[in-house]
Design an enzyme around this catalytic site. Structure first.
Site, PDB file in Angstrom:
ATOM      1  CE  LYS A  34      -7.462   1.235   3.317  1.00  0.00           C
ATOM      2  NZ  LYS A  34      -6.239   1.448   4.139  1.00  0.00           N
ATOM      3  CB  CYS A  76      -4.711  -1.843   3.978  1.00  0.00           C
ATOM      4  SG  CYS A  76      -3.993  -1.845   5.644  1.00  0.00           S
ATOM      5  CD  GLU A 113      -2.657   1.049   2.686  1.00  0.00           C
ATOM      6  OE1 GLU A 113      -3.584   1.858   2.839  1.00  0.00           O
ATOM      7  OE2 GLU A 113      -2.373   0.168   3.536  1.00  0.00           O
TER       8      GLU A 113
END
Length: 252
Positions: free
Chosen positions: A106, A140, A37
């Site tokens: 995200k 994540c 990430e």
């Protein structure tokens, strides 16, 4: 398909990370390599992402495309994306000829982190195809929700790519949660983390590749590591046939 996962040192410069990635890719003949990430910038609470953000085809992406073409390898990595309406914590996926295959924003900011203020939020799971494998991308914290992986699996994903910046105190996610998500959906998961410390943030170094039966098949060692695994689609089919969670969950 041969999947590689690159784990990088948290405080490394962009040049150091790219040099390390190229060194580890050399001679591996991977079909696809996953990086962590915010790989392009570092997962840095003190960074000004408004200044660091780039377009999906920006300067860093061009450098990654050069590596992809050189090694004939698809690459996925996290970066700060400059969108038309804001800055996003994103992950790009390019093919072995440097072409953009997918871009995931995200959709769930890691709680109590700088992400909440620094980035806008995306939507849904992102899908692509690499070397005949149906791939999904999340980032994540999103892997910690069963709904994310179930959405990926119901969308036909056989492999889920998860660039992450897992904190030092959250090893249970890498050790227990990620293998569970692979097992309960009968899919492979590639999970790429940072290791070490950057400006007071410590990282677990939890990168790994998990098989569809939940077996942790490959784990990088040290602050900079690289592991590979052959993705066997028959193993996906066998896992999903043995435990028909995807079918039976629709009855709940």
């Amino acid at each position: 398909m041969k999947l590689g996962v690159y784990q990088c040192r948290a405080g490394a410069t962009q040049d150091e990370k790219l040099a390390g990635l190229e060194k580890h890719m050399a001679g591996q003949h991977c079909s696809l390599v996953l990086c962590p990430e915010l790989f392009a910038t570092g997962y840095d609470a003190k960074a000004d992402y408004g200044k660091l953000a780039e377009a999906p085809t920006g300067p860093f992406a061009k450098r990654m495309a050069g590596l992809a073409i050189l090694h004939g390898t698809a690459l996925a990595w996290g970066y700060a994306e400059r969108g038309e309406d804001g800055v996003y914590n994103s992950a790009a996926l390019i093919g072995p000829e440097g072409q953009m295959l997918a871009n995931h924003r995200k959709r769930l900011a890691s709680p109590q982190s700088f992400e909440v203020e620094a980035f806008g939020l995306g939507e849904a799971v992102t899908f692509a195809e690499v070397g005949g494998v149906r791939v999904a991308m999340i980032i994540c914290y999103e892997v910690e929700f069963p709904e994310s992986l179930r959405q990926a699996a119901r969308g036909g994903a056989q492999l889920v790519l998860v660039p992450t910046a897992l904190g030092r105190d959250w090893g249970i996610v890498a050790e227990k949660v990620v293998p569970t998500r692979a097992f309960e959906n009968g899919i492979y998961i590639g999970y790429a983390d940072h290791a070490g410390e950057l400006h007071g943030l410590g990282f677990y170094g939890g990168g790994r590749i998990v098989a569809p039966d939940g077996e942790v098949s490959a784990v990088p060692v040290g602050e900079e590591g690289f592991v590979t695994l052959d993705i066997d689609l028959d193993r996906v089919a066998a896992a999903q046939a043995r435990l028909p969670y995807l079918v039976d969950s629709r009855k709940l």
